[in-house]
Scaffold this motif. Sequence first.
Motif, PDB file in Angstrom:
ATOM      1  N   TRP A 116     -28.479 -26.907   6.421  1.00 46.10           N
ATOM      2  CA  TRP A 116     -29.186 -27.156   5.311  1.00 46.10           C
ATOM      3  C   TRP A 116     -30.967 -27.130   5.264  1.00 46.10           C
ATOM      4  N   ASP A 117     -31.438 -27.125   5.679  1.00 44.19           N
ATOM      5  CA  ASP A 117     -32.851 -26.988   6.339  1.00 44.19           C
ATOM      6  C   ASP A 117     -33.009 -25.555   6.213  1.00 44.19           C
ATOM      7  N   LEU A 118     -32.117 -24.946   6.360  1.00 45.74           N
ATOM      8  CA  LEU A 118     -31.990 -23.011   6.739  1.00 45.74           C
ATOM      9  C   LEU A 118     -32.320 -22.988   5.312  1.00 45.74           C
ATOM     10  N   PHE A 119     -31.720 -23.122   4.059  1.00 46.55           N
ATOM     11  CA  PHE A 119     -32.020 -22.713   2.550  1.00 46.55           C
ATOM     12  C   PHE A 119     -33.086 -22.505   2.294  1.00 46.55           C
ATOM     13  N   ASP A 120     -34.390 -23.434   3.637  1.00 46.44           N
ATOM     14  CA  ASP A 120     -36.262 -23.398   3.445  1.00 46.44           C
ATOM     15  C   ASP A 120     -36.294 -22.136   3.213  1.00 46.44           C
ATOM     16  N   ARG A 121     -35.397 -21.446   4.214  1.00 43.89           N
ATOM     17  CA  ARG A 121     -36.131 -19.966   4.469  1.00 43.89           C
ATOM     18  C   ARG A 121     -35.508 -18.677   3.846  1.00 43.89           C
ATOM     19  N   ILE A 122     -34.108 -19.697   3.177  1.00 45.19           N
ATOM     20  CA  ILE A 122     -33.725 -18.870   2.058  1.00 45.19           C
ATOM     21  C   ILE A 122     -34.029 -18.583   0.580  1.00 45.19           C
TER      22      ILE A 122
END
Length: 173
Positions: A25-31
Amino acid sequence: MVEHDKAAIIEVLNLYGFALDAHQWDLFDRIFAEDVTAEFGPAGSAWSGLANFKRSFAEFHAGLDGHQHTMMGHVVHVDGDKAHAFSYGNWLLVRESADGGPSWEGTGWYDDELVRTDRGWLIQHRVCRLMSWTGNPLVPEPNAEHHPDMQTNVLRRHADEGRIAFLKAIQAQ
C-alpha cells in the motif's frame, strides 16, 4: 519530452496493479496524489484523499485469498503539467470460502487525470468502470465502504454522454 512523460505515466498505471496485488500500500504514494479522488464503480464507492483510499483498499483486499489486476491498452495525452490516460483492466479475485465458487473475473476501464509533481506523475482523479464480469458474484463481498456493484457499463454510452475525461482532452486539441 512528451514521449518520456507518456512512458512515465504508463509506468505509474502499471505500478498500480502490482502494488495492489502485492498488498504494498505504500507504493500508492508513487501512484496517487495526496488529494486523489477515486471513483470505483465495481466497488460501489468513491474515496477522497490518499490515506482514506489506501486504508479502504487494504481492508477490502485483505479479505481475499488472492487477486490479479492486469493493466493494458494505455493511451496518454499530455498537456503541460496535466495529463489524461485511459486504460483497460482485467481483475481476478479469489476467495476460497465464498459460497458458490472461489473466483470472480471482471473487465473494465480506468479514466485517469494526472498531475506532474516533484515526485513525478501522480493520478489525481481516477474513474474505474466495470464492463463485464463472470464467476461468483459473492467473491467480492461488502467490506466497510466497499459495496460491490455488478452493474456493467458500455464505453460508447459513456463517451456519447461526455463522461470520458480522456476523450474530452483529446477532442479539445
